[in-house]
Design a protein around this motif. Sequence first.
Motif: not given
Length: 262
Positions: A83, A89, A92-93, A108, A125
């Motif tokens: 995390r 991550r 996705v960011d 996730l 996420l």
Amino acid sequence: MSAVGSNAASTVTVALLFPDLLGTYGDSGNAVILARRLAWRGFDARLVTVRSGDPVPETCEVYVVGGGEDLPQALAARQLGSRRGGPLRKAVDGGAAVLAVCAGLQILGSSFVGPDGVEADGLALLDCTTRRGAGPRAVGEIVVNPESELGLPALTGYENHAGVTTVGPDSRPLGRVVRGVGNGDGSGTDGVRSGRVIGTYLHGPVLARNPALADLILSTVVGDLEPVDDSESEELRRERLMAGNSTASGRRGRRFIAGLRR
Ligand code: GLN
């Protein structure tokens, strides 16, 4: 299917993560569907297969994570980061979309149960937690009415899982279960979504059975997509909507069909 010239300069990369660990019930096919539907619209679609032990790229536009048994699930989770960080991550960011099925969905979330029965950290996420259910495994055909804001028709799939998932306040479910179990926490929902990250219990592969979901995912990264001829998959979808439905005929059958989102 003819390619459309105006998108030809745009390269879109779909990453299929760890099909050697997570690829039950044809889940790897989801990545193929995404790449083909981009190519049909004229995009320069690339499909990258990331095997267990390979570095996970951080710059792809779409990521696909499939389902699997508890041990490979834990091995995959370890390679995806935590995390606090890690390649998925970061992606996705940076705006990437993710489709995660079953074990993928559980990884996730904030936590899931490892092969030893002990709670393990997920990537967070998605705002959800997964515990092991007390009842029998959820196995069989599943039909889901997606939440209306998604503008999707009823989704069909196949589920096989012991995990029970509870969606937290920072995520939304994908939809309501019409037949089958889905999240299994008593909420009557399936799936979890947060921004461009979508998790579901539907195997199938889900995007071959439900091309509208594939286009929804793609549209979050490339914008509106022109329609393609989906008549063959529509036929499959209709057949699967009725599969295993003991009320397929008569008044109850008509009520079942009438209750499905079009
Ligand atoms: N191991 C997980 C469970 O049983 C996921 C199973 C799957 O991906 N099919 O809940």
